[in-house]
Design a protein around this motif. Structure first.
Motif, PDB file in Angstrom:
ATOM      1  N   ALA A   1       0.836  -1.201   0.000  1.00 15.54           N
ATOM      2  CA  ALA A   1       0.000   0.000   0.000  1.00 15.54           C
ATOM      3  C   ALA A   1       0.874   1.256   0.000  1.00 15.54           C
ATOM      4  CB  ALA A   1      -0.905   0.001   1.231  1.00 15.54           C
ATOM      5  N   SER A   2       0.450   2.242  -0.771  1.00 18.23           N
ATOM      6  CA  SER A   2       1.173   3.516  -0.796  1.00 18.23           C
ATOM      7  C   SER A   2       0.208   4.624  -1.196  1.00 18.23           C
ATOM      8  CB  SER A   2       2.353   3.448  -1.770  1.00 18.23           C
ATOM      9  OG  SER A   2       1.904   3.094  -3.064  1.00 18.23           O
ATOM     10  N   LEU A   3       0.611   5.861  -0.923  1.00 19.87           N
ATOM     11  CA  LEU A   3      -0.208   7.005  -1.322  1.00 19.87           C
ATOM     12  C   LEU A   3       0.693   8.176  -1.649  1.00 19.87           C
ATOM     13  CD1 LEU A   3      -1.996   8.651   1.744  1.00 19.87           C
ATOM     14  CD2 LEU A   3       0.112   7.392   1.892  1.00 19.87           C
ATOM     15  N   SER A   4       0.153   9.136  -2.376  1.00 21.95           N
ATOM     16  CA  SER A   4       0.935  10.307  -2.779  1.00 21.95           C
ATOM     17  C   SER A   4       0.798  11.391  -1.727  1.00 21.95           C
ATOM     18  CB  SER A   4       0.454  10.818  -4.144  1.00 21.95           C
ATOM     19  OG  SER A   4      -0.927  11.155  -4.071  1.00 21.95           O
ATOM     20  N   ASN A   5       1.713  11.420  -0.789  1.00 21.56           N
ATOM     21  CA  ASN A   5       1.704  12.428   0.265  1.00 21.56           C
ATOM     22  C   ASN A   5       2.051  13.800  -0.273  1.00 21.56           C
ATOM     23  OD1 ASN A   5       0.944  11.205   2.726  1.00 21.56           O
ATOM     24  ND2 ASN A   5       2.906  10.145   2.824  1.00 21.56           N
TER      25      ASN A   5
END
Length: 348
Positions: free
Chosen positions: A99-103
Motif C-alpha cells: 500500500a502507498s499514497l501520494s503524500n
C-alpha cells in the motif's frame, strides 16, 4: 489492535486530523468504524498506532481501508510477514499487496487557497498544471515502490504482487478521476469526439510523455523494466475520512444524529456516456454505498503472474484485450468523484 485512539504520544505531536477524529461528534461514525476494523488487524510493524496518531495518519488510514476492502470481498489474511503490507488468500489463490499514497511534498504549491483562486478565475493553465502534477506524484510513488523489489523476497517470490495506491498530495487530488491513472499505467487515452462533447470517446490514442515544469516522464508504467513482476495496481480516490464517516453512519454504528449529504459525478451506463451528477442523503439503515465503490483494479498485460479477475464481484476492473485496446468491467454505479458536504449535528 485495541484502543487505537488512546494517546501514546504527547499532545503536541498528535496529527490535527487525528485529534479532530478523536473528539469531533460529527466524525463519531468514522471513529467507531475505524475502532471496529482495527480490532481485527495485527500490528505487524509494531508502530501502527504511533504512526496513525502522528505523521502517518493518511498512510495508516489507507491500510485500514484496504483491510476492510479485502475482508468484505471474502479474503483471508496471513500476518506471518511484515512486508509487503498484506498477504491475502481467497479460493486457493494468494497474493501480496503493498500500500502507498501520494503524500504532500515540502513547499507544496497547490494549496487549497491556490486551487480555489484558480477555480474562481477559471484558470485553465493551473488546471492543466494540476493534472500533470497529479500524474507526476502518482507515478513517482509507483516507481519508488518498484525499486523495493519485493518480488525478490523469499516469501514473495513466485506469488502475485499488487501495488495499491490512492492520491493524497493536495486538496484536489481526490477529485481527479482514474482516467489519468489509466494514461500513466497503460500509455493510452480516449480522444474525445469534439470540444462540444468532451466526454464521448472517439478513439484510443497513445500518450507520448507527461511533463510538469522541467520534469518529464514516459507513460506506460507497465512497460517499465521490472514491472512484469507487478500483477496489478489497485486504485481509488474514495478512501478518505469522509468514506469512513458515510459507511459508519449508514450502518447505524453511531448514536449521533447527523445531517450528511454527498454529491458528485458517476459513470453513465447509457450509450450517451456522459458523466451524470448524483446526490445522496446518508441515512442510518439505508445502505447506499459499499467498500468496492470507486475502486479500480488495473491488470498488468505483461505480468509474469496475472491476478485472477474472478476474485472480485461488482467492481471496476481494467485490462488490455488481444487487440491492444482498453477493456474491463463496470459496476452499475461507479462514482468518478464526490464530495461529502459539511456534516452537522441535528440538535432539534
Amino acid at each position: 489492535m485495541k484502543e487505537i485512539f488512546k494517546h501514546i504520544v504527547p499532545e503536541e505531536k498528535l496529527n490535527p486530523v487525528f485529534k479532530l477524529l478523536s473528539t469531533g461528534k460529527q466524525l463519531d461514525p468514522a471513529k467507531l468504524l475505524i475502532e471496529e476494523i482495527t480490532s481485527e488487524m495485527e500490528d505487524n510493524d509494531g508502530n501502527f498506532i504511533q504512526q496513525f496518531q502522528t505523521t502517518g495518519f493518511d498512510s495508516r488510514l489507507w491500510e485500514i481501508f484496504l483491510h476492510k476492502f479485502f475482508s468484505e470481498n471474502g479474503f483471508n489474511f496471513d500476518n506471518s510477514y511484515n512486508r509487503p503490507d498484506f498477504y491475502v488468500e481467497k479460493d486457493g489463490f494468494d497474493f501480496f499487496v503493498e500500500a502507498s499514497l501520494s503524500n504532500e511534498v515540502q513547499e507544496e504549491k497547490f494549496t487549497k487557497e491556490y486551487i480555489f483562486k484558480a477555480e474562481k478565475n477559471n484558470d485553465l493553465d493551473v488546471q492543466n498544471e494540476l493534472i500533470e502534477h497529479y500524474i507526476m506524484r502518482m507515478g513517482s510513488v509507483l516507481y519508488s515502490k518498484l525499486q523495493k523489489k519485493y518480488w525478490e523476497l523469499e516469501w514473495v517470490a513466485g506469488k502475485p504482487l499488487v501495488l495499491a495506491i490512492t492520491p493524497a498530495h493536495n486538496y484536489l487530488a481526490n477529485f481527479l478521476p482514474d482516467a489519468k491513472i489509466i494514461e500513466y499505467l497503460y500509455g493510452l487515452s480516449y480522444e474525445s469526439k469534439s470540444e462540444e462533447e468532451p466526454h464521448i470517446p472517439k478513439k484510443i490514442v497513445r500518450i507520448e510523455n507527461h511533463k510538469f515544469g522541467k520534469k518529464e516522464i514516459p507513460p506506460n508504467f507497465f512497460e517499465l523494466p521490472n514491472t512484469e513482476n507487478i500483477s496489478a495496481v489497485i486504485f481509488t480516490n474514495n478512501s478518505d475520512l469522509h468514506k469512513f464517516n458515510r459507511m459508519g453512519y449508514q450502518s447505524g454504528i453511531s448514536d449521533e444524529i447527523i445531517i450528511m449529504e454527498r454529491a458528485g459525478l458517476a459513470f453513465d451506463t447509457t450509450p450517451s456516456a456522459h458523466p451524470v451528477e448524483f446526490s445522496q442523503s446518508i441515512i442510518p439503515g439505508d445502505l447506499k454505498e459499499d467498500w468496492n465503490e470507486g475502486v479500480n483494479i488495473f491488470h498488468n498485460p505483461n505480468a509474469l503472474i496475472p491476478l485472477r479477475r474472478d476474485l472480485f464481484d461488482n467492481i471496476r476492473q481494467t485490462w488490455i484485450d488481444e487487440n491492444g485496446s482498453l477493456e474491463g468491467t463496470m459496476p452499475n454505479f461507479y462514482p468518478f468523484n464526490s464530495k461529502t458536504f459539511p456534516v452537522g449535528l441535528n440538535l432539534g
